[in-house]
Structure formats: C-alpha cells, structure tokens
Motif scaffolding. Structure first.
Motif, PDB file in Angstrom:
ATOM      1  N   ASP A 247       0.816  -1.218   0.000  1.00  0.00           N
ATOM      2  CA  ASP A 247       0.000   0.000   0.000  1.00  0.00           C
ATOM      3  C   ASP A 247       0.849   1.267   0.000  1.00  0.00           C
ATOM      4  N   GLY A 248       2.099   1.149   0.416  1.00  0.00           N
ATOM      5  CA  GLY A 248       3.004   2.284   0.364  1.00  0.00           C
ATOM      6  C   GLY A 248       2.508   3.467   1.157  1.00  0.00           C
ATOM      7  N   PHE A 249       2.510   4.647   0.542  1.00  0.00           N
ATOM      8  CA  PHE A 249       2.128   5.871   1.232  1.00  0.00           C
ATOM      9  C   PHE A 249       0.669   5.857   1.668  1.00  0.00           C
ATOM     10  N   ALA A 250      -0.159   5.087   0.988  1.00  0.00           N
ATOM     11  CA  ALA A 250      -1.566   5.006   1.366  1.00  0.00           C
ATOM     12  C   ALA A 250      -1.743   4.373   2.742  1.00  0.00           C
ATOM     13  N   ASN A 259      -4.848  -1.873   8.404  1.00  0.00           N
ATOM     14  CA  ASN A 259      -3.594  -2.171   7.726  1.00  0.00           C
ATOM     15  C   ASN A 259      -3.099  -3.593   7.989  1.00  0.00           C
ATOM     16  N   ALA A 260      -3.527  -4.191   9.100  1.00  0.00           N
ATOM     17  CA  ALA A 260      -3.031  -5.516   9.467  1.00  0.00           C
ATOM     18  C   ALA A 260      -3.458  -6.565   8.444  1.00  0.00           C
ATOM     19  N   ASN A 275      -3.267  -8.141   1.656  1.00  0.00           N
ATOM     20  CA  ASN A 275      -1.835  -8.004   1.328  1.00  0.00           C
ATOM     21  C   ASN A 275      -1.420  -6.546   1.312  1.00  0.00           C
ATOM     22  N   HIS A 276      -1.752  -5.818   2.368  1.00  0.00           N
ATOM     23  CA  HIS A 276      -1.336  -4.415   2.457  1.00  0.00           C
ATOM     24  C   HIS A 276       0.182  -4.283   2.478  1.00  0.00           C
ATOM     25  N   ALA A 277       0.871  -5.288   2.997  1.00  0.00           N
ATOM     26  CA  ALA A 277       2.326  -5.236   3.138  1.00  0.00           C
ATOM     27  C   ALA A 277       3.060  -5.512   1.831  1.00  0.00           C
ATOM     28  N   GLY A 278       2.343  -5.896   0.800  1.00  0.00           N
ATOM     29  CA  GLY A 278       2.991  -6.153  -0.479  1.00  0.00           C
ATOM     30  C   GLY A 278       3.877  -7.373  -0.474  1.00  0.00           C
ATOM     31  N   GLY A 279       3.540  -8.353   0.366  1.00  0.00           N
ATOM     32  CA  GLY A 279       4.267  -9.614   0.348  1.00  0.00           C
ATOM     33  C   GLY A 279       5.558  -9.621   1.131  1.00  0.00           C
ATOM     34  N   ILE A 280       5.806  -8.592   1.946  1.00  0.00           N
ATOM     35  CA  ILE A 280       7.057  -8.505   2.707  1.00  0.00           C
ATOM     36  C   ILE A 280       6.768  -7.972   4.100  1.00  0.00           C
TER      37      ILE A 280
END
Length: 361
Positions: A247-250, A259-260, A275-280
């Motif tokens: 999600d980056g800046f969002a 966000n969790a 997948n707010h974390a983008g897989g990391i």
C-alpha cells in the motif's frame, strides 16, 4: 566513475554509452548448468526496445543481444556471462546544438560538476539506453528463479489519470502500447498522449510490478531487507522519483486494524486475508505476491523552450531536439520487471546459501 554494479550473490555490471559503439554487461554469480541462449533474453529486450509505437522514441534499435562468455553447449558454466548489444541508430548531430547548454531535468549539470566532462550525445551513461542491459540481466535472473515465479509489470497511471482496478486484466497489457491492464484507460491515454506529443511536451507515469510464487523466507534483517533492495533497484532506474511496497504511502492513512494483514490457518498452512504489506514483513517475504510501484517523472527532453544556463555561466533557453519518449514510463515497465527479477535472484541465492543442502531443492 565507480558503482556501475548491482547485486551481491547475483551481480551485474553494465558498460557503454547511449551513442557509443555498443552497450553491454557482465553478469556474475550465475550457477552452472542452467540452460541459456540469446533467445532466452531477446523476448524481454524486444518489450523494451524503442520505436514500437508512436508513443516512444523513434530511434530504431534492434537491441540484438550476443552472449560472449559464460555459456558452453547451451549451458551456463558458472563463470561470468558477458553480454553485448551493438548500437545501430545513433544520431549524435541531433545534440550538437545543446553541447554548451545544460538540459533542465537531466543529469547534465551534475555530471559536469562532478566529473569535469559530459557526454552530451543523448546523455552518455545517464541515458536510459543503459537499461537495455538491465533487461538482459533480468532475463538471466528469471532463468535462475525458474518457472514457478512469475514477474509481470503494468502501467497503472499516466499523468493524473489512473486505471480503474476493477477493470484489471493481465491479458490486456499485450493489447495496447502502454502495458495497461485496463482497456478503457488505455484508450483514454492514447488520445491524451497524442495531444501531449504534438504539443512538444511529456508526461509521467506510475508502474506496478508483481512477483508471484516467491516462497516465504527470502530477505534478511536488518540490512539486507528484501523490500529495501527492491526500493534501491527501482530508484536506480532512470527518471524514477518514488517507490512504494504494498500500500506504500496510502498505508499512512489507515488505522492499525485496517492495515493488518490478518492470518488464518487453512489446510495446515497460514493464509493471509489481505496483502497491504505487499508480500514482505520485516524485510522477509511472506509467500504472498510481492507488489511494488514506482513513479516515473515526465521526460525532460522536450520541444517546449525552457530556461537554462550554459557551461560558461550564461542564461539562455533550450529546446531539446531529437527522438524522445513523450512518456518514458511506457518502456520502464520491462525495466522494472527486470530489476525485480534481479533482486529476487540475488535473494534466492543468498537464502540458498544459508539453508541445509536439501531445503532449497
């Protein structure tokens, strides 16, 4: 000039200039006995090469890659792989009028101040021409990663016009010149970019790259985080001014419970519900798709007159003639894919070296 290399276990070093005889790279750290030929790399280079539509530079380069070393009887030998592409369509005279002027938005001024010399023929080493070799190196990286990992990129925004994610269709990226997954957005962009191009201007873009099939566990805290290396890779691409993971800046606008990425057990394995974390997480891959985006600024070489200064310190204006991309973000898509592939290949080899002999097969 130092720091022409990228990566650790999988490392490539590029060489050459935009208007020189050739460009090339040396790729080190490739395991032996991997099947490899020029054909394995050429398809990726064909995606990046210029003059494929009216929306990119009309410089005509076949970008035909030649493997000079590191491959014997169709297999990698474990030694450095040297690659070369001959430049075929340089028109250095297009730049003779700006030899004494600095192009705003380009690296002209800072290169001259740092090195005391500047290759004004298309920017020399600062030119996006160099990215062809990144794409070639990325092709080798994909061979290391294997077919279980897929890496795909798309343009998701041109200027201030973003796609509708409800219309996302990966098959659409091959149906338009923008690598756009939204057919309606692509139609709008064609009209807009025609007008921008005819006005002698340019526009920026946002590119999204997704890697699927990456297992959990790649990356290492604290100073070899997977997302940190991805951010470095994307920021190293010409004209990139911002990078996001997930999600980056969002994410800054979300509350913690939003966000969790919540987890549940499913058939004995962990399943993430988002997948707010983008897989990391914590710099280590979660097993979910890795998602990164980067913002590409408008092409600085434009036909609109802009204020600048000369090498001897005089005020003047400049018009950059020649063959330039009205939206350099279009050809940045395969470059972003390649850089993500290189990072993942690097982390795969690092991870492999830290595991038991049977755990990575």
């Amino acid at each position: 000039m130092s720091f022409n290399s990228f990566g650790h276990m999988f490392r490539f070093t590029t060489w050459g200039e935009s208007h020189g005889e050739a460009i090339g790279c040396v790729v080190d750290g490739v395991p032996s006995l991997i099947s490899l030929s020029e054909n394995d790399l050429q398809g990726f280079l064909n995606k990046r090469k210029p003059a494929q539509s009216r929306y990119t530079t009309q410089r005509k380069e076949s970008d035909t890659v030649k493997i000079l070393s590191g491959v014997f009887e169709g297999k990698t030998t474990g030694t450095p792989i040297s690659l070369m592409i001959v430049n075929e369509d340089q028109k250095s005279k297009d730049y003779s009028e700006i030899a004494e002027k600095f192009r705003p938005g380009h690296a002209d001024y800072v290169y001259f101040e740092k090195y005391g010399i500047r290759d004004y023929r298309g920017g020399g080493r600062s030119s996006a021409r160099e990215t062809a070799m990144r794409v070639a190196a990325g092709g080798i990286a994909r061979k290391i990663l294997g077919k279980k990992i897929t890496i795909r990129g798309a343009m998701v925004q041109m200027g201030d016009d973003a796609i509708d994610r409800k219309n996302w269709n990966w098959k659409e990226i091959d149906n338009n010149p923008f690598w756009c997954p939204d057919a309606k957005a692509a139609a709008r962009w064609a009209k807009k970019l025609d007008a921008i191009r005819k006005n002698g201007s340019s526009v920026g873009a946002v590119i999204e790259v997704v890697a699927e099939g990456v297992p959990v566990g790649w990356g290492a805290p604290l100073y070899k985080k997977l997302d940190a290396d991805i951010a470095t890779a994307m920021m190293s691409i010409n004209a990139v001014k911002g990078v996001e993971i997930g999600d980056g800046f969002a994410a800054a606008a979300l509350h913690g419970e939003e966000n969790a990425d919540r987890m549940r057990m499913k058939k004995g394995s962990v399943e993430f519900l988002s997948n707010h974390a983008g897989g990391i997480l914590g710099g280590i891959s979660t097993g979910q798709p890795i998602v990164t985006r980067f913002a590409v600024k408008p092409t600085s070489s434009i036909l609109t007159p802009v204020e600048t200064v000369t090498k001897d310190g005089k005020n003047t204006t400049i018009v950059t003639k020649g063959r330039h991309d009205p939206c350099v973000g279009i050809r940045a898509v395969p470059v972003g894919e390649a850089m993500l592939a290189c990072v993942l290949a690097d982390h795969y080899l690092i991870h492999r070296g830290q595991q038991g002999k049977d755990s990575w097969k």
